[in-house]
Every structure is written in structure tokens, then in C-alpha cells.
Design a protein around this motif. Structure first.
Motif, PDB file in Angstrom:
ATOM      1  N   SER A  57      16.006  13.199   9.869  1.00 44.16           N
ATOM      2  CA  SER A  57      16.894  12.691  10.986  1.00 44.16           C
ATOM      3  C   SER A  57      17.397  13.708  11.874  1.00 44.16           C
ATOM      4  O   SER A  57      17.727  13.866  13.115  1.00 44.16           O
ATOM      5  N   GLY A  58      17.718  14.915  11.454  1.00 44.51           N
ATOM      6  CA  GLY A  58      18.283  16.069  12.036  1.00 44.51           C
ATOM      7  C   GLY A  58      19.768  16.071  12.019  1.00 44.51           C
ATOM      8  O   GLY A  58      20.481  16.784  12.541  1.00 44.51           O
ATOM      9  N   SER A  59      20.390  14.985  11.481  1.00 43.76           N
ATOM     10  CA  SER A  59      21.857  15.000  11.296  1.00 43.76           C
ATOM     11  C   SER A  59      22.459  16.068  10.705  1.00 43.76           C
ATOM     12  O   SER A  59      22.038  16.543   9.400  1.00 43.76           O
ATOM     13  N   VAL A  60      23.436  16.447  11.297  1.00 46.58           N
ATOM     14  CA  VAL A  60      24.081  17.672  10.541  1.00 46.58           C
ATOM     15  C   VAL A  60      25.119  17.214   9.315  1.00 46.58           C
ATOM     16  O   VAL A  60      26.064  16.565   9.624  1.00 46.58           O
ATOM     17  N   LEU A  61      24.825  17.549   8.116  1.00 50.10           N
ATOM     18  CA  LEU A  61      25.353  17.101   6.813  1.00 50.10           C
ATOM     19  C   LEU A  61      26.772  17.920   6.775  1.00 50.10           C
ATOM     20  O   LEU A  61      27.572  17.413   6.109  1.00 50.10           O
ATOM     21  N   ALA A  62      26.751  19.383   7.224  1.00 52.74           N
ATOM     22  CA  ALA A  62      28.109  20.127   7.117  1.00 52.74           C
ATOM     23  C   ALA A  62      27.844  21.216   8.008  1.00 52.74           C
ATOM     24  O   ALA A  62      26.720  21.549   8.253  1.00 52.74           O
ATOM     25  N   SER A  63      28.967  21.817   8.468  1.00 51.77           N
ATOM     26  CA  SER A  63      28.871  22.907   9.515  1.00 51.77           C
ATOM     27  C   SER A  63      29.973  23.778   9.013  1.00 51.77           C
ATOM     28  O   SER A  63      31.335  23.235   9.592  1.00 51.77           O
ATOM     29  N   VAL A  64      29.930  24.630   8.441  1.00 50.83           N
ATOM     30  CA  VAL A  64      31.199  25.333   7.956  1.00 50.83           C
ATOM     31  C   VAL A  64      31.118  26.679   9.045  1.00 50.83           C
ATOM     32  O   VAL A  64      29.947  27.827   8.917  1.00 50.83           O
ATOM     33  N   GLY A  65      32.072  26.778   9.900  1.00 55.65           N
ATOM     34  CA  GLY A  65      31.908  27.998  10.918  1.00 55.65           C
ATOM     35  C   GLY A  65      32.527  29.407  10.482  1.00 55.65           C
ATOM     36  O   GLY A  65      32.212  30.384  11.022  1.00 55.65           O
ATOM     37  N   SER A  66      33.473  29.298   9.460  1.00 58.81           N
ATOM     38  CA  SER A  66      33.836  30.476   9.045  1.00 58.81           C
ATOM     39  C   SER A  66      34.399  30.319   7.578  1.00 58.81           C
ATOM     40  O   SER A  66      34.308  29.228   6.964  1.00 58.81           O
ATOM     41  N   ALA A  67      34.988  31.463   6.970  1.00 52.65           N
ATOM     42  CA  ALA A  67      35.319  31.467   5.505  1.00 52.65           C
ATOM     43  C   ALA A  67      36.846  30.965   5.746  1.00 52.65           C
ATOM     44  O   ALA A  67      37.584  30.953   4.589  1.00 52.65           O
ATOM     45  N   GLY A  68      37.425  30.246   6.848  1.00 48.34           N
ATOM     46  CA  GLY A  68      38.677  29.763   6.837  1.00 48.34           C
ATOM     47  C   GLY A  68      39.299  29.816   8.271  1.00 48.34           C
ATOM     48  O   GLY A  68      39.478  31.125   8.865  1.00 48.34           O
ATOM     49  N   LEU A  69      39.564  28.608   8.834  1.00 46.24           N
ATOM     50  CA  LEU A  69      40.098  28.891  10.308  1.00 46.24           C
ATOM     51  C   LEU A  69      41.218  29.594  10.559  1.00 46.24           C
ATOM     52  O   LEU A  69      41.486  30.426  11.442  1.00 46.24           O
ATOM     53  N   PHE A  70      42.150  29.750   9.477  1.00 47.69           N
ATOM     54  CA  PHE A  70      43.407  30.779   9.732  1.00 47.69           C
ATOM     55  C   PHE A  70      43.013  32.058   8.971  1.00 47.69           C
ATOM     56  O   PHE A  70      44.337  32.855   9.237  1.00 47.69           O
ATOM     57  N   ALA A  71      41.837  32.359   8.782  1.00 49.27           N
ATOM     58  CA  ALA A  71      41.784  33.598   8.224  1.00 49.27           C
ATOM     59  C   ALA A  71      41.624  34.608   9.369  1.00 49.27           C
ATOM     60  O   ALA A  71      40.569  35.105   9.724  1.00 49.27           O
ATOM     61  N   THR A  72      42.777  35.074  10.084  1.00 54.02           N
ATOM     62  CA  THR A  72      42.877  35.905  10.994  1.00 54.02           C
ATOM     63  C   THR A  72      42.240  37.341  10.915  1.00 54.02           C
ATOM     64  O   THR A  72      41.294  37.567  11.890  1.00 54.02           O
ATOM     65  N   GLU A  73      42.218  37.869   9.602  1.00 52.86           N
ATOM     66  CA  GLU A  73      41.590  39.087   9.427  1.00 52.86           C
ATOM     67  C   GLU A  73      39.952  39.349   9.485  1.00 52.86           C
ATOM     68  O   GLU A  73      39.276  39.797   9.656  1.00 52.86           O
ATOM     69  N   ARG A  74      39.463  37.976   9.382  1.00 55.94           N
ATOM     70  CA  ARG A  74      38.047  37.557   9.356  1.00 55.94           C
ATOM     71  C   ARG A  74      37.738  36.831  10.631  1.00 55.94           C
ATOM     72  O   ARG A  74      36.578  36.402  10.629  1.00 55.94           O
ATOM     73  N   ASP A  75      38.474  36.721  11.643  1.00 56.29           N
ATOM     74  CA  ASP A  75      38.286  35.925  12.799  1.00 56.29           C
ATOM     75  C   ASP A  75      37.787  34.625  12.700  1.00 56.29           C
ATOM     76  O   ASP A  75      36.908  34.114  13.144  1.00 56.29           O
ATOM     77  N   GLY A  76      38.657  33.738  11.946  1.00 52.28           N
ATOM     78  CA  GLY A  76      38.121  32.736  11.374  1.00 52.28           C
ATOM     79  C   GLY A  76      38.255  31.375  12.340  1.00 52.28           C
ATOM     80  O   GLY A  76      37.573  30.475  12.252  1.00 52.28           O
ATOM     81  N   TYR A  77      38.821  31.838  13.528  1.00 53.07           N
ATOM     82  CA  TYR A  77      38.673  30.768  14.502  1.00 53.07           C
ATOM     83  C   TYR A  77      37.172  30.954  15.340  1.00 53.07           C
ATOM     84  O   TYR A  77      36.922  30.042  15.976  1.00 53.07           O
ATOM     85  N   VAL A  78      36.583  31.943  15.000  1.00 47.67           N
ATOM     86  CA  VAL A  78      35.120  31.899  15.601  1.00 47.67           C
ATOM     87  C   VAL A  78      34.049  31.355  14.925  1.00 47.67           C
ATOM     88  O   VAL A  78      34.169  31.186  13.638  1.00 47.67           O
ATOM     89  N   ASP A  79      33.240  30.315  15.460  1.00 46.48           N
ATOM     90  CA  ASP A  79      32.592  29.578  14.871  1.00 46.48           C
ATOM     91  C   ASP A  79      31.292  30.298  14.976  1.00 46.48           C
ATOM     92  O   ASP A  79      30.311  30.244  15.795  1.00 46.48           O
ATOM     93  N   MET A  80      30.873  30.699  13.754  1.00 46.21           N
ATOM     94  CA  MET A  80      29.755  31.751  13.597  1.00 46.21           C
ATOM     95  C   MET A  80      28.392  30.918  13.416  1.00 46.21           C
ATOM     96  O   MET A  80      27.210  31.166  13.204  1.00 46.21           O
ATOM     97  N   THR A  81      28.283  29.656  13.369  1.00 44.45           N
ATOM     98  CA  THR A  81      27.230  28.713  13.523  1.00 44.45           C
ATOM     99  C   THR A  81      26.700  28.701  14.761  1.00 44.45           C
ATOM    100  O   THR A  81      25.401  28.528  15.005  1.00 44.45           O
ATOM    101  N   ARG A  82      27.327  28.907  15.694  1.00 42.31           N
ATOM    102  CA  ARG A  82      27.046  28.994  17.029  1.00 42.31           C
ATOM    103  C   ARG A  82      26.748  30.280  17.689  1.00 42.31           C
ATOM    104  O   ARG A  82      26.590  30.499  18.919  1.00 42.31           O
ATOM    105  N   ALA A  83      27.385  31.439  16.947  1.00 41.72           N
ATOM    106  CA  ALA A  83      27.210  32.850  17.468  1.00 41.72           C
ATOM    107  C   ALA A  83      26.019  33.257  17.580  1.00 41.72           C
ATOM    108  O   ALA A  83      25.106  33.153  16.671  1.00 41.72           O
TER     109      ALA A  83
END
Length: 702
Positions: free
Chosen positions: A324-350
């Protein structure tokens, strides 16, 4: 003895309440007061369109992430059907036993409250408020300070009863009841205090949630757990008296601890949820295609693996249903609030360099156009293309290899040779068919470098490409529930024909697994971008495609980063977490040619570039061993003579070997030849390839 002032206050209070009761009962004076109050009341709310928090749900309706309302409150949508029946029974028994039969005002309760009010000299002892009256107070957002406020609530309650069903009135209470701080409604309260939804509550949990709205700030468990416990006990005692629960159940509930701090609200698929709200700001409920269990498992995996790679490393994972092409999971980073890892950046779309992950499509095009077969032979040797000279990742050349070996070993030189043959424009066109928005540096024209990662793509796009391969070459649009997907108006142009796609999948199933994987379990490919900035691993079985990216969001290199060592183990762990076992790949099509190289039709036995000068340029053979000018001890002095092995790199086989000008052997595709010298001394060794190019070295044999 009561003072004259107290007596006067009691008489006035009693008389006023009597007039209220009589007026609402039908006297003209009461009707006039009623009409005046009714004219100033807020409108009756629509239970279907309440000002509630936006909630983002998974494919099964489970909460992924809620958002606060515009005024910063947690007020989640809820209906009586979403709440534990035991809580509802306890709520009605404690607050409003006649809820099912009255019309907004419980007159017996009001009469009791009036007598108590008069007896207390104008002070409220028991409010006599029904659940409907409490809803009226919550809608108006005004406390009950005096008799006039109480009268207003009574009038408002009757209006609510005329306009709404009992279930709708109960929905309003369950939505707006205060539970301390910015928590409103049973659903938000259950999540905040117990970390779960209100569908299944213990007796103790239900009793506490019944008690809190009566005095939400004074009884807040995180501020005064003793007051919260006392309030809960009061509810439990009354429930026993009224036969709602047994004494044994109440005693067991008393032993349950009181929560002393608020629990965090769910925060799964945070990037995708944020994008959903931005795309549909008017929606109070957004249903995504995400599998909540899988999403949580992948988020934990990424958060666990990223710290092992360094303080600034992050991980992104995308899983998609092949059909179907349905997205079953989408993890954009190693943690939304992991500031040292720029967790707010969605790397699935980078947009990043894909490294070698595009190579399968290159070979797929060669299969489709009849230029090659997986067992066709191709040369892996230094080759120049108008100044562009690709080299393999390890800097070595393997000589003659099969297409299957070239792809499973991710050799760069054969991939560029094939890409040059099929054509860069055709390759880029097929990328577009697969849904990749090809991004080139400074909007330049595509070159052969695109085949080795000289192009910008996203993880989602790469997953879409591999989904097309897994589907037999048919492209699929990835859907996640954020925006409606239009129905297809016609057949989409294929990314590959079915046979070519099967060949590619069959080869990728032979890619050696990482240390934590099993061979042949999935078809997958890895990639490492230039400078060790991005590591990729994308694979599929017969049901699911998963893509993994590892790197730093700021694009700085990570020493030792590679697709096979860094991303591939996470990919295989991701498949472990599917929990469905490995689904077999699609079986071979009837038109698939399964054969060894010698059984192939002659034109397919060897991949030949249409321009033989291109692949021959700067490709003279070189004697790799022995080196020029070296002394070789072959045991001549001791009588234990050993053969001399001459090894060749580059050049086009077959090769002819010479010693001091005399022929000593000829090989087909092998790149070494053994020769037994007649005795010690200097000897000149030469090799000549099929194009007449040669190399020589002079050595001393002893």
C-alpha cells in the motif's frame, strides 16, 4: 442565641431559595427572572465540535501525540464510550444519583441544600448541583459565589437538558472537568496521573478521578498527596454505602499508592505529528497510518544506538508497507529533545548524499535493456570517463567479476561503466518515476557522479525507490495520513520492468549481512556518502521496506562511519522488531533466466560498453607481483625450487605471459600465472592483454 443579623440573613436566604424554586416551577415572577437569565447565557455547545486538544492517533486509534489547546490546556476529546464503566457508575453515584431522570435540576437535592443554606446563615453546606449544573458552571467558567450564581446554573442546566442528550451532557463533563493545573477532562487526567487512557481503571484510580474535580488544586496529588488520599477515601466510603463497590474492593483500593507526580503525555512520531498538525490546523483528530507499537520500538532503537556513535550522532528510520505504501513508522531523530543531536530536525526528510544506495537501479536498467544478466562478467579496473575516474571504496580493483558480485560488493567502477552505458538521463528519469526529487549541486546537469551519490535525496524517497523494486518495478506513493491521497487516474510509469526488478531483488538478497544478521533474510543495500557523513541501509522482505540513516544532522563527518558497519546492524534489528518473522520475497517470474555465465547467450556472458575506447582508456595491465627490481628467493641454492607466481591487475583479459621474451603461459580470465624458472639469475617478466597493452618488470631469482 443567634443575633438579629444572622436571623435576618437566614430568613432572606430561605425566602430567596423558595422563590427560585417556585419561580422555576411556574410563577410569573419566576418566569420573568428565568427569561432574563436565559438571555445572557452562553450558547449551548455542540459536543461534536468542542474546543479540545488536537490528538494524533495511530492506525488503530491509539494516541501518538496530543497537543495543548490554544490557551495551553490539556483537554483531550473523549466520549462516555472511551471511559471505564465503573468510573461512570461511581461518578453518577457520588455526584448525581438522579442524573438519568431529572431535567437539569434535582429538586429534592435543591430543597435539602436550601434548608442547609438557611440553617447555616447564608453559607453553602451542600450545593445540590447536578452533573448538568456542573457542566453549566464549566461552560460559563464562573465559580458559584452566591445564590444568584446558583440560579443561573439551574437555568443554564435546563437549557442544556432541552438541547442535549444525557450522553452528550456527560461528554461535556468528561471533557471539561478540572483535574489540577492545565489538565481538563478525564482522558487528560488519566494520562497525566496514571500514564494510561481512561478505558480501564482500577477502583482506586476511578475514585481519585471522581474526587479531584471537586477541589482540583487543593487535592492535586503532586502537591498534597494526603489531601488526595483523603478525598479518594471519602469517595470509596460513599460507594460502599451506596452499593456500587464492596467493602473488600474499597479496602483493596485504599492500599493503592497515590501518584505523586504527573506523567508525561505520549510523544510518539513527534516530527510526523507536528507536520500533520501544520498541514491540517483545523482538525482536532488526525489518524496516521503509523503502527504505534512499531513506532515506539523503532524510536527506542534509534535512541539506544545513537549514543554509541558519538555525542552528535542521530538515527532516522522509515518503515513502509510494500503493497500500500503506508508509512508504518517514521523516526526522524534519536530523540526530539536531544539538543546536542539536533533532535528537532526530521532526518527522514533531510536532503543528503545517498552514497551507493542508487546502484541497484543502475543495474536494473541494464537488465531491462538487455545489456546484462546478473551472471554477466564485467571488468573492475581503473577507467576514465572524460576526466572522471571513479575508484572503489577500498581503493582496490578486483579484475573480472560478475554483475552479481559487483553489486553485492558495491564496487564503484563497474557501476559507473554500466551507468555510462545505460545513460545518465535515462537513470535520472527513472529516479523521478520512483518519486525522487533529484537535487543537483547548483542546479547543474546530472553527470556520472549521480550513480555514486553525487545527488541529494531523502530517506523517505530512497524507501520509496526500494518499495518500487520490491513491488516488481511498480512505483508507489508513500502515504502517512497527513494529507489525503488522490486516487490514481491511470497506470503509473514503471521504475523497472518486473524481470529486471526481480533480478535486482535476487542479487540484494545475496548481500552479506552484518554481524547481527542472517544471510538471505532480506534484500538490502548499504551506502556511505563522501567523507563519512552519511551511512545508509535500506532493505525489504515480501511485505515491508525499512530504511535507516545514520550521521550528524549538521553534516560533519563521523570517523569510521559506514553503511555496512553502522546502519546495517540497525536495519536488521528493525526487522527483528517487526514481530512478524521474515516474509519471503516474490518468487521468480516465468520469464526469468536462471543460468550460470557459461549457459548464458553469448552476448550476455560479458558486459560490453558500446564505446570500447571508454573502458579501455588508461587501463593498461600492470604486474602487481613481483615488483620491479626485487630479489626473489625461490630455493634455487638448496634444490627446493618453487614456482614463481606472476600476478596482474588492470588490463583486459585474456593475458599472455613472457619471460625474457619467451611465452610462459596464457590465461583466460585469471589474473595470475605460475612459472618454474630454469635457474637463478636476472629475468624480465612481461604480460600482454587482449588489447595489446603490456607491462614488464625485471627481477633477480635465486
Amino acid at each position: 442565641m443567634a443575633s438579629r443579623h444572622d436571623l435576618r440573613g437566614r430568613l432572606i436566604a430561605a425566602a430567596l431559595l423558595a422563590l427560585i424554586t417556585a419561580g422555576i416551577g411556574g410563577l410569573n415572577w419566576g418566569r420573568s427572572v428565568y427569561a432574563g437569565i436565559a438571555a445572557d447565557l452562553p450558547p449551548v455547545p455542540d459536543p461534536q465540535h468542542l474546543a479540545v486538544s488536537t490528538v494524533v492517533l495511530d492506525r488503530d486509534g491509539q494516541l501518538l501525540r496530543p497537543f495543548t489547546t490554544s490557551d495551553g490546556r490539556w483537554r483531550l476529546p473523549v466520549t462516555p464510550g472511551d471511559v471505564d464503566r465503573r468510573f461512570l457508575d461511581m461518578l453518577v453515584a457520588y455526584e448525581d444519583q438522579n442524573f438519568a431522570t431529572h431535567h437539569g435540576v434535582d429538586w429534592s437535592g435543591m430543597a435539602r441544600a436550601a434548608l442547609q443554606f438557611a440553617g447555616a446563615g447564608g453559607h453553602v453546606v451542600s450545593g445540590g448541583s447536578t452533573l448538568t449544573m456542573q457542566v453549566a458552571r464549566l461552560i460559563a467558567q464562573q465559580p458559584t459565589r452566591n445564590v444568584w450564581d446558583k440560579l443561573t446554573q439551574m437555568v443554564h442546566a435546563q437549557q442544556l437538558e432541552r438541547s442535549l442528550s444525557k450522553s452528550e451532557i456527560l461528554t461535556l463533563y468528561l471533557t471539561y472537568a478540572p483535574y489540577g493545573g492545565n489538565i481538563e477532562g478525564i482522558r487528560a487526567a488519566s494520562l497525566a496521573w496514571f500514564g494510561k487512557g481512561p478505558k480501564r481503571l482500577t477502583v482506586a484510580e476511578a475514585a481519585l478521578l471522581v474526587a479531584l474535580p471537586q477541589s482540583p488544586e487543593a487535592r492535586r496529588p503532586d502537591r498534597d498527596p494526603f489531601a488526595a488520599r483523603a478525598a479518594r477515601s471519602m469517595v470509596l466510603e460513599r460507594m460502599v454505602v451506596r452499593g456500587v463497590i464492596s467493602a473488600e474492593a474499597a479496602a483493596a483500593a485504599e492500599r493503592e499508592p497515590i501518584p505523586t507526580r504527573r506523567k508525561p503525555f505520549p510523544l510518539h512520531a513527534p516530527h510526523l505529528a507536528q507536520q500533520a498538525v501544520a498541514a491540517r490546523p483545523e482538525a482536532s483528530r488526525i489518524d496516521l497510518t503509523v503502527d504505534g507499537r512499531l513506532q515506539a520500538a523503532f524510536e527506542q532503537l534509534g535512541a539506544t544506538r545513537a549514543p554509541q556513535l558519538g555525542p552528535k550522532a542521530s538515527v532516522a528510520i522509515v518503515a513502509v508497507d510494500v503493497t500500500s505504501g503506508s508509512v508504518l513508522a517514521s523516526v526522524g531523530s534519536a530523540g526530539l529533545f536531544a539538543t546536542e543531536r539536533d533532535g528537532y530536525v526530521d532526518m527522514t526528510r533531510a536532503v543528503r548524499s545517498p552514497g551507493s544506495t542508487l546502484k541497484p537501479l543502475i543495474y536494473g536498467l541494464a537488465f531491462e535493456y538487455g545489456l546484462a544478466h546478473p551472471e554477466s562478467l564485467i571488468e573492475d579496473r581503473p577507467t576514465a570517463f572524460d576526466g572522471y575516474v571513479p575508484v572503489n571504496f577500498d581503493g582496490l580493483s578486483r579484475g573480472t567479476v560478475s554483475i552479481r558480485q559487483a553489486l553485492t560488493q558495491s564496487l564503484n567502477i563497474p557501476a559507473v561503466i554500466v551507468l555510462d552505458a545505460v545513460g545518465v538521463p535515462r537513470f535520472v528519469s527513472r529516479l523521478h518515476r520512483a518519486g525522487l526529487a533529484v537535487r543537483l549541486p547548483n542546479d547543474s546537469a546530472p553527470t556520472l557522479a549521480v550513480g555514486l551519490g553525487g545527488v541529494g535525496v531523502t530517506l523517505r524517497e530512497l524507501v520509496g525507490l526500494y518499495a518500487a523494486i520490491a513491488r516488481g518495478g511498480t512505483p508507489v506513493t508513500l502515504t502517512d495520513g497527513i494529507t489525503p491521497t488522490a486516487a490514481p487516474t491511470g497506470l503509473a510509469a514503471p521504475v523497472l520492468d518486473p524481470v529486471a526488478a526481480w533480478y535486482v531483488a535476487d542479487i540484494l538478497a545475496d548481500v552479506p549481512p552484518p554481524l547481527n544478521g542472517s544471510a538471505g533474510r532480506i534484500a538490502y543495500k548499504t551506502g556511505t556518502s563522501y567523507g563519512y557523513r552519511d551511512a545508509w541501509a535500506i532493505g525489504f522482505d515480501g511485505e515491508t521496506v525499512i530504511g535507516v540513516w545514520v550521521g550528524r544532522p549538521d553534516g560533519t563527518p563521523i570517523s569510521g562511519l559506514s553503511g555496512i558497519a553502522t546502519a546495517a546492524p540497525i536495519l536488521f534489528e528493525s526487522f527483528d522488531r517487526l514481530g512478524t518473522g521474515t516474509v519471503p520475497l516474490a518468487p521468480a517470474l516465468p520469464s526469468v533466466l536462471v543460468a550460470t555465465n557459461t549457459d548464458l547467450p553469448l552476448p550476455l556472458r560479458r558486459f560490453r560498453h558500446f564505446d570500447t575506447d571508454v573502458v579501455a582508456r588508461d587501463a593498461a595491465p600492470q604486474i602487481a607481483f613481483p615488483g620491479n627490481g626485487v630479489d626473489l628467493d625461490l630455493g634455487m641454492a638448496s634444490g627446493a625450487e618453487r614456482a614463481l607466481v606472476v600476478k596482474v591487475r588492470n588490463g583486459v583479459p585474456p593475458f599472455s605471459y613472457f619471460a625474457n621474451g619467451a611465452p610462459i603461459g596464457r590465461t583466460g580470465f585469471a589474473r595470475q600465472n605460475s612459472w618454474q624458472p630454469d635457474g637463478p639469475g636476472y629475468v624480465t617478466l612481461s604480460v600482454v592483454d587482449s588489447l595489446g597493452k603490456s607491462d614488464s618488470v625485471k627481477v633477480f631469482i635465486e
